[in-house]
Design a protein around this motif. Structure first.
Motif, PDB file in Angstrom:
ATOM      1  N   VAL A  53     -27.756 -38.727  -1.520  1.00 26.64           N
ATOM      2  CA  VAL A  53     -28.682 -38.318  -0.460  1.00 26.64           C
ATOM      3  C   VAL A  53     -28.317 -39.049   0.824  1.00 26.64           C
ATOM      4  O   VAL A  53     -27.555 -40.020   0.822  1.00 26.64           O
ATOM      5  N   SER A  54     -28.879 -38.575   1.906  1.00 18.73           N
ATOM      6  CA  SER A  54     -28.651 -39.192   3.214  1.00 18.73           C
ATOM      7  C   SER A  54     -29.984 -39.463   3.887  1.00 18.73           C
ATOM      8  O   SER A  54     -31.018 -38.886   3.523  1.00 18.73           O
ATOM      9  N   GLN A 105     -33.298 -37.052   4.721  1.00 14.24           N
ATOM     10  CA  GLN A 105     -33.338 -35.911   3.807  1.00 14.24           C
ATOM     11  C   GLN A 105     -34.619 -35.937   2.982  1.00 14.24           C
ATOM     12  O   GLN A 105     -35.080 -36.992   2.556  1.00 14.24           O
TER      13      GLN A 105
END
Length: 321
Positions: A55-56, A59
């Motif tokens: 994930v970033s 997000q």
């Protein structure tokens, strides 16, 4: 007339100041506050190199979404070793509970048949020697040897008969109990190894916003060090402070309205917590009233669907309904 003319400008100025002061004063049922977020700091109990960051920052993820994974070669091999040890312990337990294999029992039975034939032959020879001894055909020593041979052959038959019975029996109860304990220990060891392996990959315990990531792929992550800072929508709340004279009229469950700069519409919320301890007005709350006045902290929670409209640290105005 001159005195009245002199007073008129002063009165006008005073009246204008009173009106302006009244206009600048906030409504008595509205207070300033700020948005607060209770973050989830997600970490692994095991140390390792960060091999996957799924994930970033910024997000939005759903529940049980894979977040990150650490290098797990050692843990994977430990699980394989523990699994093999469990299989070996179970095989030994099965061997103890089933007795000997059929081919082994067949060997013992064949030996029994041969021993019975030898015993029958020895018994026949013993009876013949007894008859020969009566007529003086043999010496006493030969009869004694025939008797010993017959007794030995009969004992061998009884021995093999017992071996056949024992071959169908399982191991002793103490041995079986000890081996079952070995199986339980191997199973527990496998569970520990599997738990350590599972700790190397972390999933989202709740849906929410990935507020921040603390490591990049390839970096070494110490045990217990957070990698992801997650903000579930249900953990967003608004904190504000009300005067002492107002707190007595508030109760959890009361509806309020949250207004913020840039918000398209007001956000409804419900009071969730009212502090029992008084404190002085925090300096972060700007008010035209005296800062030495005691206030009580109050928290309100918006609906889960409205929580993404608010940002932690954002100043807001809370109005009672």
């Amino acid at each position: 007339m001159k005195r009245i003319a002199l007073r008129s400008p002063l009165a006008a100025v005073l009246a204008l100041c009173i009106v302006c002061a009244g206009c600048s004063r906030e409504p008595t049922n509205s207070w300033q506050g700020y948005v607060e977020g209770e973050f989830l700091y997600l970490a692994s109990s095991q140390a390792g190199q960060l091999t996957e960051l799924s994930v970033s920052r910024g997000q939005t993820v759903a529940n049980d979404t894979p977040l990150f994974a650490l290098e797990a070669r050692n843990e994977t091999e430990a699980v394989a070793q523990a699994n093999q040890q469990l299989q070996a312990a179970r095989a030994q337990l099965a061997d103890l509970t089933t007795g000997k294999r059929p081919p082994e029992v067949d060997v013992t039975r064949a030996q029994l048949v041969q021993a019975e034939a030898d015993a029958a032959r020895a018994a026949t020879q013993y009876r013949r020697d007894e008859q020969q001894l009566r007529v003086g055909g043999i010496a006493q020593s030969q009869l004694d040897e025939s008797r010993a041979n017959a007794l030995s052959s009969a004992a061998r038959v009884r021995e093999l008969q017992s071996q056949v019975v024992v071959a169908h029996l399982p191991g002793r109860s103490e041995q079986i109990r000890a081996q079952r304990a070995q199986v339980d220990a191997a199973l527990a060891q496998l569970g520990q190894a599997q738990w350590k392996l599972d700790q190397k990959s972390v999933r989202a315990p709740h849906g929410g916003l990935v507020f921040d990531t603390m490591y990049r792929s390839g970096e070494w992550v110490p045990a217990g060090s957070p990698v992801i800072r997650l903000l579930p929508p249900e953990n967003v709340k608004v904190r504000f402070f009300v005067p002492e004279a107002v707190v007595g009229s508030l109760a959890p469950g009361r509806r309020v309205t949250i207004r913020c700069d840039g918000c398209a519409a007001d956000v409804p919320a419900v009071l969730s917590f009212i502090s029992n301890e008084a404190e002085y007005t925090p300096p972060v709350i700007f008010s035209n009233e005296s800062r030495s006045k005691l206030v009580f902290m109050v928290e309100a929670k918006p609906q889960t669907a409205d929580a993404p409209k608010l940002r932690p640290g954002q100043p807001v105005t809370v109005t009672l309904q």
